[in-house]
Scaffold this motif. Sequence first.
Motif, PDB file in Angstrom:
ATOM      1  N   ALA A  33      28.575 -26.305 -94.539  1.00  0.00           N
ATOM      2  CA  ALA A  33      27.203 -25.309 -94.730  1.00  0.00           C
ATOM      3  C   ALA A  33      28.084 -23.900 -94.570  1.00  0.00           C
ATOM      4  CB  ALA A  33      26.208 -25.582 -94.001  1.00  0.00           C
ATOM      5  N   ARG A  34      28.551 -23.753 -93.762  1.00  0.00           N
ATOM      6  CA  ARG A  34      29.135 -22.213 -93.352  1.00  0.00           C
ATOM      7  C   ARG A  34      30.135 -21.973 -94.772  1.00  0.00           C
ATOM      8  NH1 ARG A  34      30.138 -22.647 -88.439  1.00  0.00           N
ATOM      9  NH2 ARG A  34      32.402 -23.512 -88.760  1.00  0.00           N
ATOM     10  N   LYS A  35      31.123 -23.020 -95.144  1.00  0.00           N
ATOM     11  CA  LYS A  35      31.917 -22.559 -96.012  1.00  0.00           C
ATOM     12  C   LYS A  35      31.464 -22.417 -97.399  1.00  0.00           C
ATOM     13  CE  LYS A  35      35.987 -23.763 -93.561  1.00  0.00           C
ATOM     14  NZ  LYS A  35      37.244 -24.433 -93.535  1.00  0.00           N
ATOM     15  N   ALA A  36      30.280 -23.102 -97.391  1.00  0.00           N
ATOM     16  CA  ALA A  36      29.487 -23.131 -98.866  1.00  0.00           C
ATOM     17  C   ALA A  36      28.424 -21.887 -98.670  1.00  0.00           C
ATOM     18  CB  ALA A  36      28.771 -24.422 -98.969  1.00  0.00           C
ATOM     19  N   ASP A  37      28.590 -21.232 -98.006  1.00  0.00           N
ATOM     20  CA  ASP A  37      27.434 -20.106 -97.747  1.00  0.00           C
ATOM     21  C   ASP A  37      25.973 -20.639 -97.980  1.00  0.00           C
ATOM     22  OD1 ASP A  37      27.166 -17.586 -97.013  1.00  0.00           O
ATOM     23  OD2 ASP A  37      27.335 -16.932 -99.132  1.00  0.00           O
ATOM     24  N   VAL A  38      25.759 -21.687 -97.490  1.00  0.00           N
ATOM     25  CA  VAL A  38      24.369 -22.164 -97.525  1.00  0.00           C
ATOM     26  C   VAL A  38      23.784 -22.419 -95.991  1.00  0.00           C
ATOM     27  CG1 VAL A  38      24.602 -23.284 -99.615  1.00  0.00           C
ATOM     28  CG2 VAL A  38      24.758 -24.449 -97.874  1.00  0.00           C
ATOM     29  N   GLY A  39      22.450 -22.327 -95.920  1.00  0.00           N
ATOM     30  CA  GLY A  39      21.948 -22.530 -94.596  1.00  0.00           C
ATOM     31  C   GLY A  39      21.780 -23.905 -94.270  1.00  0.00           C
ATOM     32  N   LEU A  40      21.854 -24.434 -92.917  1.00  0.00           N
ATOM     33  CA  LEU A  40      21.754 -25.769 -92.600  1.00  0.00           C
ATOM     34  C   LEU A  40      20.620 -26.372 -93.116  1.00  0.00           C
ATOM     35  CD1 LEU A  40      22.950 -25.886 -88.804  1.00  0.00           C
ATOM     36  CD2 LEU A  40      24.039 -26.967 -90.913  1.00  0.00           C
ATOM     37  N   GLY A  41      19.417 -25.859 -93.450  1.00  0.00           N
ATOM     38  CA  GLY A  41      18.205 -26.321 -94.015  1.00  0.00           C
ATOM     39  C   GLY A  41      18.423 -26.858 -95.440  1.00  0.00           C
ATOM     40  N   THR A  42      19.312 -26.008 -96.139  1.00  0.00           N
ATOM     41  CA  THR A  42      19.636 -26.256 -97.583  1.00  0.00           C
ATOM     42  C   THR A  42      20.537 -27.634 -97.480  1.00  0.00           C
ATOM     43  OG1 THR A  42      19.302 -24.139 -98.470  1.00  0.00           O
ATOM     44  CG2 THR A  42      20.727 -25.645 -99.691  1.00  0.00           C
ATOM     45  N   MET A  43      21.705 -27.588 -96.561  1.00  0.00           N
ATOM     46  CA  MET A  43      22.588 -28.627 -96.426  1.00  0.00           C
ATOM     47  C   MET A  43      21.769 -30.000 -96.202  1.00  0.00           C
ATOM     48  SD  MET A  43      26.040 -28.913 -96.460  1.00  0.00           S
ATOM     49  CE  MET A  43      26.979 -30.371 -96.244  1.00  0.00           C
ATOM     50  N   TYR A  44      20.952 -29.787 -95.350  1.00  0.00           N
ATOM     51  CA  TYR A  44      20.221 -31.113 -94.844  1.00  0.00           C
ATOM     52  C   TYR A  44      19.140 -31.816 -95.809  1.00  0.00           C
ATOM     53  CZ  TYR A  44      22.518 -31.289 -90.330  1.00  0.00           C
ATOM     54  OH  TYR A  44      23.444 -31.383 -89.327  1.00  0.00           O
ATOM     55  N   ARG A  45      18.648 -30.812 -96.673  1.00  0.00           N
ATOM     56  CA  ARG A  45      17.798 -31.078 -97.635  1.00  0.00           C
ATOM     57  C   ARG A  45      18.448 -32.029 -98.634  1.00  0.00           C
ATOM     58  NH1 ARG A  45      15.205 -26.300 -97.101  1.00  0.00           N
ATOM     59  NH2 ARG A  45      16.593 -25.420 -98.512  1.00  0.00           N
ATOM     60  N   HIS A  46      19.839 -31.606 -98.746  1.00  0.00           N
ATOM     61  CA  HIS A  46      20.457 -32.399 -99.868  1.00  0.00           C
ATOM     62  C   HIS A  46      21.184 -33.638 -99.345  1.00  0.00           C
ATOM     63  CE1 HIS A  46      20.152 -29.706-103.345  1.00  0.00           C
ATOM     64  NE2 HIS A  46      20.490 -28.545-102.667  1.00  0.00           N
ATOM     65  N   PHE A  47      21.800 -33.365 -98.125  1.00  0.00           N
ATOM     66  CA  PHE A  47      22.253 -34.465 -97.414  1.00  0.00           C
ATOM     67  C   PHE A  47      22.056 -34.703 -96.001  1.00  0.00           C
ATOM     68  CE2 PHE A  47      24.881 -31.960-100.625  1.00  0.00           C
ATOM     69  CZ  PHE A  47      25.556 -33.262-101.439  1.00  0.00           C
ATOM     70  N   PRO A  48      21.240 -35.189 -95.785  1.00  0.00           N
ATOM     71  CA  PRO A  48      20.439 -35.532 -94.419  1.00  0.00           C
ATOM     72  C   PRO A  48      21.169 -35.912 -93.369  1.00  0.00           C
ATOM     73  CG  PRO A  48      19.444 -37.208 -96.046  1.00  0.00           C
ATOM     74  CD  PRO A  48      20.208 -36.318 -96.630  1.00  0.00           C
ATOM     75  N   THR A  49      22.529 -36.662 -93.921  1.00  0.00           N
ATOM     76  CA  THR A  49      23.507 -37.218 -92.577  1.00  0.00           C
ATOM     77  C   THR A  49      24.992 -37.111 -93.431  1.00  0.00           C
ATOM     78  OG1 THR A  49      23.715 -39.410 -93.760  1.00  0.00           O
ATOM     79  CG2 THR A  49      22.046 -39.064 -91.924  1.00  0.00           C
ATOM     80  N   ARG A  50      25.873 -36.895 -92.477  1.00  0.00           N
ATOM     81  CA  ARG A  50      27.371 -36.758 -93.071  1.00  0.00           C
ATOM     82  C   ARG A  50      27.717 -38.215 -93.914  1.00  0.00           C
ATOM     83  NH1 ARG A  50      31.996 -35.974 -88.955  1.00  0.00           N
ATOM     84  NH2 ARG A  50      30.092 -36.064 -87.820  1.00  0.00           N
ATOM     85  N   GLU A  51      27.357 -39.070 -93.699  1.00  0.00           N
ATOM     86  CA  GLU A  51      27.251 -40.406 -94.382  1.00  0.00           C
ATOM     87  C   GLU A  51      26.562 -40.255 -96.049  1.00  0.00           C
ATOM     88  OE1 GLU A  51      25.258 -44.204 -93.618  1.00  0.00           O
ATOM     89  OE2 GLU A  51      27.213 -45.045 -93.624  1.00  0.00           O
ATOM     90  N   ALA A  52      25.585 -39.572 -95.989  1.00  0.00           N
ATOM     91  CA  ALA A  52      24.804 -39.065 -97.288  1.00  0.00           C
ATOM     92  C   ALA A  52      25.940 -38.201 -98.099  1.00  0.00           C
ATOM     93  CB  ALA A  52      23.495 -38.485 -96.997  1.00  0.00           C
TER      94      ALA A  52
END
Length: 182
Positions: A33-52
Amino acid sequence: MRADAQKNYEHILVIARDVFTEQGADASIRDVARKADVGLGTMYRHFPTREALFEALLRTSFDELRVKAGELESVEPADAALIAWLREIVGVARSLRGVIAVMVAAIEQPDSALHASCVTMKASGTRLLQRAQADGLAREDMDGADLFALVGALTWVNDQPALASRADHLFDLISSAILVRA
């Protein structure tokens, strides 16, 4: 998906591939998320787990492997088709350090996000193995699980700095152990 959400999704996948290639399968979703420059909320909306996230990263590669296996099913000789596919899958697995452990676990867990993709990919390799066996070109005493385990072994070798330089040689050794020479 909205255009901006799709753009974020694709950007995250590009960055995630880089992060997992660099740091391995244990890389943090926070790092992605940090390297993609997106918030954790955005990250988890798209990918709720590392497996996803892994599933999304690998789905395209697995689909390509399945298609490649289908193309190779009509290629003669069957042993060359099997080894070409084996080389492809080892290359995919090597591209993301440490991912083979995640793939092996996913095959055993039907509720895993990666399960269907892994099972389909494994089945396509199994068909190539069975075809080579039917033509008398591959060992009869192995199955798709053995083939997948050998992929894992070949991938592991590449992850070991002291052995990585021998990866191609070991691939050739394992390939010759799979095939039957007349």
